[in-house]
Structure formats: C-alpha cells, structure tokens
Design a protein around this motif. Structure first.
Motif, PDB file in Angstrom:
ATOM      1  N   LEU A   1       2.068  -7.379 -11.160  1.00 36.94           N
ATOM      2  CA  LEU A   1       3.055  -7.118  -9.851  1.00 36.94           C
ATOM      3  C   LEU A   1       2.550  -6.152  -8.940  1.00 36.94           C
ATOM      4  N   THR A   2       2.368  -4.920  -9.619  1.00 35.85           N
ATOM      5  CA  THR A   2       2.094  -3.903  -8.785  1.00 35.85           C
ATOM      6  C   THR A   2       0.675  -3.735  -8.357  1.00 35.85           C
ATOM      7  N   GLY A   3      -0.149  -4.564  -8.724  1.00 36.88           N
ATOM      8  CA  GLY A   3      -1.505  -4.874  -8.328  1.00 36.88           C
ATOM      9  C   GLY A   3      -2.534  -3.471  -9.200  1.00 36.88           C
ATOM     10  N   MET A   4      -1.843  -2.967 -10.107  1.00 44.02           N
ATOM     11  CA  MET A   4      -2.567  -1.830 -10.582  1.00 44.02           C
ATOM     12  C   MET A   4      -3.379  -2.267 -11.955  1.00 44.02           C
ATOM     13  N   GLU A   5      -3.902  -1.308 -12.474  1.00 38.55           N
ATOM     14  CA  GLU A   5      -4.843  -1.613 -13.679  1.00 38.55           C
ATOM     15  C   GLU A   5      -4.181  -1.793 -14.959  1.00 38.55           C
ATOM     16  N   VAL A   6      -3.211  -0.877 -15.115  1.00 40.32           N
ATOM     17  CA  VAL A   6      -2.639  -0.607 -16.386  1.00 40.32           C
ATOM     18  C   VAL A   6      -0.965  -0.225 -16.379  1.00 40.32           C
ATOM     19  N   ALA A   7      -0.198  -0.583 -17.285  1.00 39.45           N
ATOM     20  CA  ALA A   7       1.102  -0.200 -17.060  1.00 39.45           C
ATOM     21  C   ALA A   7       1.586   0.209 -18.439  1.00 39.45           C
TER      22      ALA A   7
ATOM     23  N   LEU B   1       0.271   1.251   3.742  1.00 40.52           N
ATOM     24  CA  LEU B   1      -0.069   2.605   3.004  1.00 40.52           C
ATOM     25  C   LEU B   1      -1.338   2.789   2.906  1.00 40.52           C
ATOM     26  N   ARG B   2      -2.405   1.891   3.352  1.00 43.96           N
ATOM     27  CA  ARG B   2      -3.909   2.188   3.228  1.00 43.96           C
ATOM     28  C   ARG B   2      -4.215   3.469   4.282  1.00 43.96           C
ATOM     29  N   PRO B   3      -3.664   3.580   5.237  1.00 46.84           N
ATOM     30  CA  PRO B   3      -4.226   5.126   5.967  1.00 46.84           C
ATOM     31  C   PRO B   3      -3.894   6.245   5.276  1.00 46.84           C
ATOM     32  N   LEU B   4      -2.623   6.184   4.771  1.00 45.90           N
ATOM     33  CA  LEU B   4      -2.114   7.310   3.833  1.00 45.90           C
ATOM     34  C   LEU B   4      -2.902   7.427   2.591  1.00 45.90           C
ATOM     35  N   ALA B   5      -3.235   6.481   1.990  1.00 43.25           N
ATOM     36  CA  ALA B   5      -4.031   6.310   0.671  1.00 43.25           C
ATOM     37  C   ALA B   5      -5.363   6.847   0.980  1.00 43.25           C
TER      38      ALA B   5
ATOM     39  N   LEU C   1       5.421  -8.921  -0.716  1.00 41.67           N
ATOM     40  CA  LEU C   1       4.754  -7.958  -0.113  1.00 41.67           C
ATOM     41  C   LEU C   1       3.359  -7.785  -0.614  1.00 41.67           C
ATOM     42  N   THR C   2       2.234  -7.273   0.183  1.00 39.96           N
ATOM     43  CA  THR C   2       1.110  -6.902  -0.432  1.00 39.96           C
ATOM     44  C   THR C   2       1.406  -5.774  -1.443  1.00 39.96           C
ATOM     45  N   PRO C   3       0.822  -5.839  -2.629  1.00 35.24           N
ATOM     46  CA  PRO C   3       1.198  -4.954  -3.656  1.00 35.24           C
ATOM     47  C   PRO C   3       0.567  -3.320  -3.451  1.00 35.24           C
ATOM     48  N   PRO C   4       1.209  -2.500  -3.946  1.00 28.44           N
ATOM     49  CA  PRO C   4       0.745  -0.990  -3.738  1.00 28.44           C
ATOM     50  C   PRO C   4      -0.572  -0.726  -4.258  1.00 28.44           C
ATOM     51  N   GLY C   5      -1.024  -1.551  -5.374  1.00 28.99           N
ATOM     52  CA  GLY C   5      -2.480  -1.359  -5.936  1.00 28.99           C
ATOM     53  C   GLY C   5      -3.595  -1.915  -5.022  1.00 28.99           C
ATOM     54  N   GLU C   6      -3.071  -2.664  -3.992  1.00 27.22           N
ATOM     55  CA  GLU C   6      -4.145  -3.144  -3.064  1.00 27.22           C
ATOM     56  C   GLU C   6      -4.282  -2.452  -1.945  1.00 27.22           C
ATOM     57  N   MET C   7      -3.424  -1.417  -1.900  1.00 22.04           N
ATOM     58  CA  MET C   7      -3.475  -0.576  -0.721  1.00 22.04           C
ATOM     59  C   MET C   7      -3.783   0.892  -1.111  1.00 22.04           C
TER      60      MET C   7
ATOM     61  N   PHE D   1       6.342   1.731 -14.839  1.00 24.28           N
ATOM     62  CA  PHE D   1       4.945   2.835 -14.690  1.00 24.28           C
ATOM     63  C   PHE D   1       3.670   2.173 -14.709  1.00 24.28           C
ATOM     64  N   ALA D   2       2.962   2.286 -13.497  1.00 23.81           N
ATOM     65  CA  ALA D   2       1.497   1.515 -13.533  1.00 23.81           C
ATOM     66  C   ALA D   2       0.765   2.693 -12.914  1.00 23.81           C
ATOM     67  N   THR D   3      -0.605   2.506 -13.579  1.00 20.94           N
ATOM     68  CA  THR D   3      -1.513   3.561 -12.935  1.00 20.94           C
ATOM     69  C   THR D   3      -2.878   2.778 -12.969  1.00 20.94           C
ATOM     70  N   ARG D   4      -4.197   3.841 -12.706  1.00 20.47           N
ATOM     71  CA  ARG D   4      -5.527   3.338 -12.824  1.00 20.47           C
ATOM     72  C   ARG D   4      -5.919   3.356 -14.190  1.00 20.47           C
ATOM     73  N   ASP D   5      -6.803   2.765 -14.703  1.00 18.22           N
ATOM     74  CA  ASP D   5      -7.426   3.053 -16.111  1.00 18.22           C
ATOM     75  C   ASP D   5      -7.889   4.311 -16.215  1.00 18.22           C
ATOM     76  N   ARG D   6      -8.479   4.889 -15.153  1.00 22.80           N
ATOM     77  CA  ARG D   6      -8.953   6.200 -15.643  1.00 22.80           C
ATOM     78  C   ARG D   6      -8.256   7.302 -16.020  1.00 22.80           C
ATOM     79  N   PHE D   7      -6.760   7.008 -15.572  1.00 23.97           N
ATOM     80  CA  PHE D   7      -5.759   8.071 -15.819  1.00 23.97           C
ATOM     81  C   PHE D   7      -4.908   7.620 -17.232  1.00 23.97           C
ATOM     82  N   VAL D   8      -5.400   6.669 -18.030  1.00 19.35           N
ATOM     83  CA  VAL D   8      -4.343   6.178 -18.866  1.00 19.35           C
ATOM     84  C   VAL D   8      -4.065   7.211 -19.673  1.00 19.35           C
ATOM     85  N   ARG D   9      -5.120   7.946 -20.142  1.00 18.47           N
ATOM     86  CA  ARG D   9      -4.611   9.228 -21.251  1.00 18.47           C
ATOM     87  C   ARG D   9      -3.819  10.364 -20.777  1.00 18.47           C
TER      88      ARG D   9
END
Lengths: 521, 444
Positions: free
Chosen positions: B122-128, B218-222, B245-251, B277-285
C-alpha cells in the motif's frame, strides 16, 4: 497438469513427509497466504459506483496496481477462521505466562466497548457531544486513584512500555523544574527489558542493582549506589521473581532521601490489587497495564493500555490531555498554558486521548468485580500461585524460599544432567495442551521457568496442570529423555521453527513467485 | 463472583496443601503499614447492572453514525464489514498473547506476515513492521530512527503535519535530546521545506495528504533530501487515500509512518488505533517494533516466527531501537481482514467513492456565499475558509446535531476561520444537504 493436480501439488509444497495427501491433519488445515488465493475481478465487498465528479487529486492519481489479492467474503472468513485454529489462547487453555497475567477476558467488556456511544465516537467531536465518554474516563481515573492511593493519573499511554516512558519523562520534568539535573537510573537485574530501554530512551545511563539471596533488591547495594546523580529507581513490585519486595518501605525512604523518585513497574499489580495501595509503599509513579490486571484482551500482542498514577510532586507534569470538571460538565484540556495549570506538562504522548476502547473494558471489569471482588482477585491469584508452588516444588527446583505472590519461579537445576533444557521442557508442555510459562526470564536465575496461573483458573484445572508437569519432570529422568524432549512439540500445526535461518536471511513479506525466483538468481 | 472459579471449600483445601493458615499469611511480606484494610469502592455487580450503567453513560454521547458527520483530522469514519468484527472476536485471536511460542501461534504470525505485506504494498515500500501504537507515535519513532540511520539530530517538520503528531514528536525530542524544527502552518501553500535542509538534517517530515487535506508531489522534496544525505519521512493519516494516490514509496520516501485506523478499525474516541511503519530493506535493522519473518520447521514446512529480535528491548535492554513491547495486535488483524475483503478492486473503488464524495461536497460548500475552499487538490478531506470563526459554527451545528468538521483553531491559534471537512463513503446526499443548509443559515 490438470487444475486438480495443480491444487494437490500446492498442498504438498507445504511439507514433505506428510502422511495425508493434502498435508492436512483432521482439524488442522494447511492454509496458504491470502496472496496465494486471490483472483482478479473478485472482491469481498459490494460498493456502489462513485458519484460522477472531476478528479481533484492534483495529478497524483495512482498509476500502477497495488498488488492486493481479490477474495470473496466466504474465502476471507474461512481463511481467518483456519488461522485462528492454529493459535493457543486463554479461551482454550491454561496460559501460565509469568508476568503477562493471562486471565479470562469477560465478554461483557467487549459488548460495552462496542456500544455506538463509545465505539463510534470521534476524538475531535465537540465537547457537548462527548460528555459520557469524558465521564467514563473520569470514573476510570477515580477507580485507579482509589486502588493505588495516588492523587493523579495520566490515562493516555498506549501500553506498559509507553506508560514507563510517560513516568520517566514526568520524573525528569520534575527534576528539571527544580533545576536538578541527574544522569542515572537504577534498575534491578530482574527488571523487564522495557525498564532499561525506557530509561535509555529518556537519556539516562542505566545502572543495575543486584538481587540478594532472597530474590529481592539488595538494599545495601542500592544504598551504595544512591547519590545526587540518581534520578530514579525503577522497581517492579511484586517483582519478577514473584516475590513482594519486603523492604520496599526502606527502599522508598532511601530513594527519597537521595532526592530521587521511585518508579514502580505495575505489571504485577494483579497480585495486590484491592489489598495494597502503592502510595502506602512510598511509590511516586506507577504504570498499570489495563491488559493485565484489568483484563482487557491481549489480542495477540495488543492493543494494551498503560495509565500512569502519579504522586503530588509529579502530577503537574502529567501528559496532555487532561479531563477536568467545568461549570458545564467535563472538559478536555489539550494545550499547555499557565491559566489551566498545565505549563509543567511533558506534552502529548499519543495521537488522541488514550486507548478509550480499553478504558471501557477495564471499567466494566472493575464495576463487575467491585472493591470486594478485586481484593478477591488478588487473594485467589496468590493462592493459585502458591498452590502451584506447593504442588511442584519437590519435582521442579523453586528458586526462592517462602510464599510467592501471583507467580511461582523455578530454575533449571531439576534438569541437571538430564540433557533436557528449559526450552525442551516448555515444548513438551505444548504437546500436553498447555502454553509454556515464561522462560529464561527473569535473568537472575538460571534457565528460569516463571508460572503465573492467575485467579481465573479453577482448582481442577490447576490439579491437572500440576499432574502433567510432575509427570513431565519424572520423564526427564528416564532413558532417552533428552532426545524425546528435544523432538517436542510433535502435535502442533508446525514443529520447532528455524529462528536462526529467519534472522540470517529475513523474509519479511510475501513476494510473487516470479519475483522470488529472480531475486534468488 | 462469576469470574472466580475457586469455591470456599477449594480455598480451604488449597491452604491445607500449601500449609498456610490463611490467605493473609501468604501476604506476610507486605509491610504491616501498607496492608489496606478496606478500600472504599462500590461492591461487585451483575452483568445487567454494569451494562445498564455503562449504556447510560454511552447514551450521553452523540455517536458519529447517528448524525450527518464530516469530521476527520486524523481519524475517519468508514464502514467496516460485519465479518471483520466477527473474526477478531474469535477467542483464539482475542485472548492470545504476543506470539513468543511460534508452534502454537502460527495463526497470529501468519496474519502479521500478511499485514506486513499489505502495508508494504500500500505504501510502496519494501518492508513494514507488525505495527506500533498509532500514527503519531509511529511518526515519533520514525524520526528517532532517521536520527539513528543518519547519525544526525535535527529534523524538519512540515507545517502541514497534524499538530498532534508534531506535539508527540516534540515530547520525544525534548526528552531524548534531538531537535525538531516545526514550521508554521501555511494555508497559502508557499512552504519551502527544501530550503531548510542542510548537512545536519536527519529527515524532513511531511504529511500526505497534509493536515489541511492538500496533496502534493513529493519527488522534488525527496531529491532535495537525498542530495543532502537526509531521509524523507512521509506521514499518512488517512490510509484509504493510498487506494487512489501515488504511494510515497514511488516518490522517494525513506520511511512511511501512518495511521491505519481507517481500515478495519472504528473511531473508538481516539484509540486503540494502529500505527503503520514501513521503510527500505537497507534500514530494516534500525526499525522499531516487532517483525515477523518466514522460515521452515523441523519437517521443512513453511512457517513464521518473530525475527530480528536483537533490535528489541527484551533482548537488548538499554541498547534497543525502541522500548515498545505490546503493539496493536488485534487492530492489525482488523486491518488485514478488512483489506483482504476489499482487495485491489474494493480498495480502489472505496478510495474513488471517498474522493468523489469530497469533490461533490467541496463544490457545494464553495457555492455558499462567503465560503471558499482552500485546496487545489485533496483526497477525502479539505479545508474551507469561513467568514466567521469556525469553532463557534461547529458548536452551533453540533446542537442540530451535525458534526461539521474540525476547526483549525482547536489545534493552532491564529487560524480561526479555517474548518477542515471530511467526506467518506458513509456520507449521504441527505447528510450533505443538511450541512449545506445549516451552514448557510448560520452564516446568514
């Protein structure tokens, strides 16, 4: 391959060595993930067509598919019913998890929380439309204050650990208000992991206090550590060894003499509710897990609720919002300002006013028991634990002498030279139809087995449990025991799971099979 | 006492086995001075009496479903299918604990794995993760995580962030010791967050749609965040919006913290809710909270366990990523079941209905003399500027009773004329008629 052989092959993928074609075993049904059951064009809801209106999404309409599976209502109901059948629960059996207070959850409380006047109420409605809700919060506060003897209570914390955060923040705010910056918090070795984690989260260094040979805080060691740099002690009472801190009054005096505050982890309040008021013990601050003592359901890990009772010195620093009596009824105070006496507040801890759904359930529980019933809760909880202790202390090894409170602590000396570990013993209990006790906690004894039966178990139920545990303890002495215990559990939907593999290469979500294959390359 | 199984005879027999003369003797470690003789509280009551008393209290409230209702502001009234509540009340779910023993809690573990997958999709993220308390605490945890990931201690909070969320971050910032630079609410839409990012910024926190309902790319802000080594933290208070809406993960979002109440969970006067709470794989730990992972059992069959626990308080104690223990278990189940019923088609259609209702309502309110709609864009919630103080209007309409929305002045001084109005699928044409008529009359 035909559709039906494909269906069967999918079953078999669930596990080799299955004795049935499907992998199912009678009432234990293999159940794939919802993502493996979806079909395009299917849904479990019937919604009308949207009214005609121009798009005002600012050009940010979703482009691609989300990837959610389509299922009908019967499929969803069956799926989650089958999943439920793979769970152990209080409703189905004795659940003696020490420190977790797995007692019966009355269903009246569920019905009350679902009354539209509570369940269908928005937190931002005008005050004139929420008078009953504020009255309920006020009544809950009155019960909690009366039972603890404390003058104030903060209702908003969402769970025990959140209550700890609230408590330590109010303590720091009180110290800062008197210009007294302190750096350390003392935590006994036997404490829940949330205590040191909370202290550290609030910027304090954590110092451990050893236990004495009686399983209580070593008063001399505590006094040696108490100085002007100590902000607070965080103590659980009854403690996690299931023992009442008999020198608690002396502890409180020593803590206060050093100018520090006394935080009590109220996870075990169930043992003393209605019999002992924490204020009379010299406690300044204590969180109460409504999902333990006051029986709001644990729900597979929440939601909880962790109100914090506060002494006079800490009350001005309570988090917002506050419920107050005004001339026209109840009011919510939501902002810090001098006029309403809120300028000392630590601020807001949670999105809205707290776990209202849990407040309703807890108040229903309190009203059902009354003052007399709550005292009986403590009596029966302690009686049941001592009965368990009496029935098991000659076959398991009790860690400490004397009567326990609401839970009985054993260690693994009885397993010496058997090759059986506490974990193995616990897994064998599962095959006997019991949820294991808390294991390897508290850390002050080796291979801990912490059993909390709660007051809602009958004598029959305890007798059966004691009988089974005695037989299992006997079995650890028989030839081949190590292997037999190590194989347990045998009759569960899954045997022992490989936790090491799970952590080494985490798979934290489902991905479509094709993507998985690509990822492996 | 209906909840206490021991009889007097049981108690006597048990004391005899224990070898104690009385139950009081078991409390011998309690200091004499602390033994409360009697605590002044009412005696026990039967179901009927308790139900009567609590029902009377509930009847003093105006239930959202009984009136025309346009209130959002971080909690939204949606229709929850009957089967959701039926399933979550199954005792095997309701009365189970955190799944520490995976062999007897595969049910909980599997639905949490499904939940984590749904939230990631739903959020367009890798891991929740398996949930936090609510959207506001998830936001505060996300800021703390961004500080850990970047090794920086200054975050920038958009003025469009829900004021309660900002306050929860402020509380944590004060006690943990980091900076959270909150921008003022900017009704005219000129906020330039990119200009505030520097080499010491850990993250920029922006709400999508924002507190006034506005949606922005949000793309310019990202890009601006990433150029300076900062993370973009996107907050979503109305999760149904991501059906449209376009999910945050895609922006380019690095962390998404959201309130999941809208799916499966009732309003409940503010809680319990469910923090996503969702994020990128590299932050999972570096994530807070529990995580469920897939593994196999001793017979090679697929199963699920709690994993990466070395981040957590019960293992790491004072070095944990968060102090959280209990989270929102049963609310995640409600979320997962409701979203399973909706599926792809159901959610996108639900979102489309919400948006269309809000567009209709915005058009009708804008036609009232003196009323202007602030938003160029929105999902199911927008802000109107009224010619009179909004708080007084809301109170007057509540007497009819119509719950018209939330005045911004409830949160922030200096915006007396702004009213935030939401329209979900539960709003009917008659509800809209009632609001429009009442508003016209009160502005006359």
């Amino acid at each position: 391959m035909s559709d039906w052989s494909k269906a069967v092959s999918r079953f078999q993928a669930a596990g080799p060595g299955s004795e049935t074609t499907s992998g199912n075993r009678g009432l234990q049904i293999e159940e794939p993930l919802i993502f493996e059951q979806g079909a395009d064009g299917r849904t479990g809801v019937d919604l009308p067509a949207p009214p005609a209106a121009a798009d005002r999404l600012g050009g940010l309409g979703r482009k691609g598919a989300i990837g959610l599976p389509g299922l009908s209502e019967p499929q969803v109901v069956r799926h989650y019913t089958r999943l439920s059948q793979k769970n152990f629960a209080i409703d189905s059996g004795l659940y003696p998890l020490g420190s977790c207070t797995m007692k019966h959850n009355p269903r009246l409380n569920e019905r009350m929380a679902r009354l539209p006047g509570f369940g269908d109420l928005h937190p931002l409605q005008p005050e004139s439309t929420i008078q009953g809700a504020l009255e309920l919060m006020d009544q809950l506060a009155t019960w909690l204050k009366t039972l603890t003897g404390m003058p104030a209570v903060a209702l908003s914390p969402a769970a025990g650990a959140h209550g700890e955060l609230c408590g330590i923040m109010t303590i720091r705010a009180a110290l800062e208000a008197r210009g007294d910056m302190r750096q350390r918090i003392l935590v006994p070795e036997s404490a829940h992991g949330t205590n040191p984690a909370t202290a550290a989260a609030c910027g304090y260094a954590v110092e451990s206090i050893p236990a004495n040979a009686r399983g209580r805080v070593d008063l001399a060691a505590l006094k040696a550590k108490l100085d002007g740099g100590v902000a607070a002690i965080m103590l659980t009472n009854p403690n996690t060894c299931g023992l009442f801190e008999s020198e608690i009054v002396e502890i409180a005096e020593a803590v206060h003499k050093a100018g520090a505050f006394f935080y009590c982890d109220g996870a075990n309040f169930n043992a003393i509710v209605g019999r002992v008021r924490p204020a009379d013990l010299g406690i300044d601050c204590m969180h109460i897990n409504l999902h333990k003592t006051f029986s709001t359901p644990h729900g597979g890990g929440g939601p909880g609720s962790g109100p914090v009772v506060l002494a006079e010195a800490l009350a001005p620093h309570a988090p917002l919002p506050w419920v107050v009596h005004g001339p026209d009824g109840f009011r919510l105070v939501e902002h810090a300002d001098g006029a309403s006496g809120t300028s000392g507040t630590i601020g807001r801890l949670k999105g809205f006013h707290g776990q209202m759904g849990m407040f309703v359930r807890a108040l229903a529980y309190m009203m059902s028991h009354g003052g007399d019933g709550l005292r009986q809760v403590a009596n029966d909880a302690v009686l049941n634990a001592n009965y368990l202790m009496a029935g098991l202390k000659d076959v398991l090894t009790a860690s400490f002498e004397g009567p326990c409170m609401h839970e009985a602590l054993f260690d693994d000396r009885f397993l010496k030279d058997t090759g059986v570990t506490t974990l193995d013993f616990a897994k064998a209990m599962i095959d006997e139809g019991y949820h294991p006790m808390t294991m390897y906690f508290p850390l002050v004894v080796h291979g801990a087995l912490l059993m909390e039966p709660t007051e809602t178990e009958s004598k029959d139920s305890l007798d059966q449990f004691i009988g089974v545990i005695r037989a299992l303890a006997e079995r650890t002495r028989q030839p081949g025991a190590a292997e037999w215990f190590h194989e347990a559990p045998r009759y569960t939907p899954r045997r022992r799971l490989d936790e090491t593999a799970a952590a080494r290469k985490p798979m934290l979500r489902w991905r479509p099979p094709v993507a998985t294959a690509e990822a492996a390359e | 006492m209906r909840y206490l199984p021991l009889t007097e005879a049981d108690r006597r027999d048990m004391l005899a086995v224990i070898g104690a003369p009385s139950v009081d003797a078991l409390f011998r470690d309690v200091p004499e001075t602390a033994r409360a003789a009697d605590i002044d509280l009412p005696p026990h009551q039967g179901e009927l009496e308790v139900e009567r008393a609590l029902s009377a209290m509930a009847a003093k409230n105006v239930a959202a479903g009984s009136v025309p209702f346009f209130l959002g502001g971080g909690a939204y009234r949606h229709h929850v299918p009957a089967s959701v509540d039926h399933l979550i009340q199954r005792g095997e779910f309701l009365t189970s604990y955190t799944p520490y023993q995976p062999e007897v809690t595969q049910g909980t573990l599997q639905y949490l794995f499904e939940f984590q997958t749904q939230v990631a999709l739903l959020t367009g993220m890798e891991v929740a993760n398996a949930s936090l308390y609510d959207g506001a605490t998830a936001t505060a945890e996300a800021v703390a995580m961004a500080n850990r990931v970047t090794g920086r201690r200054r975050s920038v909070l958009s003025g469009g962030l829900h004021p309660h969320y900002r306050e929860v971050v402020d509380t944590l910032a004060r006690f943990v010791g980091f900076r959270a630079d909150a921008q003022p609410l900017d009704p005219d839409g000129g906020e330039d967050l990119a200009a505030l990012i520097d080499g010491g910024t850990s993250c920029v926190v922006v709400q999508y749609p924002d507190f006034l309902g506005r949606v922005r790319d949000l793309r310019p802000l990202a890009e601006a965040c990433h150029a300076k080594g900062a993370l973009l933290l996107v907050v979503v208070t109305e999760i149904v919006s991501l059906g449209a809406l376009t999910p945050p993960g895609e922006m380019g979002a690095d962390i998404v913290a959201a309130e999941g109440q809208s799916i499966g969970n009732g309003l409940n006067f503010g809680g319990p809710y469910v923090g996503l709470f969702a994020t990128r794989d590299r932050f999972v730990r570096q994530m807070p909270g529990r995580l469920v992972g897939q593994t196999t059992d001793a017979e090679g069959r697929r199963g699920w366990v709690l994993t990466l626990s070395t981040r957590e308080q019960h293992i790491r104690r004072e070095k944990a990523t968060s102090n959280i223990c209990t989270n929102s278990g049963l609310c995640t189940l409600a979320f997962t079941i409701h979203l399973s019923l909706l599926g792809e088609d159901g959610l996108t259609q639900l979102a489309a209905i919400n948006h269309a209702k809000a567009v209709q309502l915005a058009g009708r309110l804008a036609a009232i003399p003196g009323v202007t709609v602030l938003n160029d864009s929105f999902f199911n919630e927008f802000t109107v500027r009224l010619p009179k103080p909004a708080a007084a209007i809301v109170d007057r309409l509540a007497e009819r009773p119509i719950i018209a929305g939330v005045p911004v002045s409830r949160f922030l001084a200096g915006h007396d004329d702004l009213l935030v109005v939401a329209a979900t699928e539960t709003v009917t044409d008659a509800d809209m008629d009632a609001l429009v008529t009442a508003l016209e009359e009160s502005l006359r």
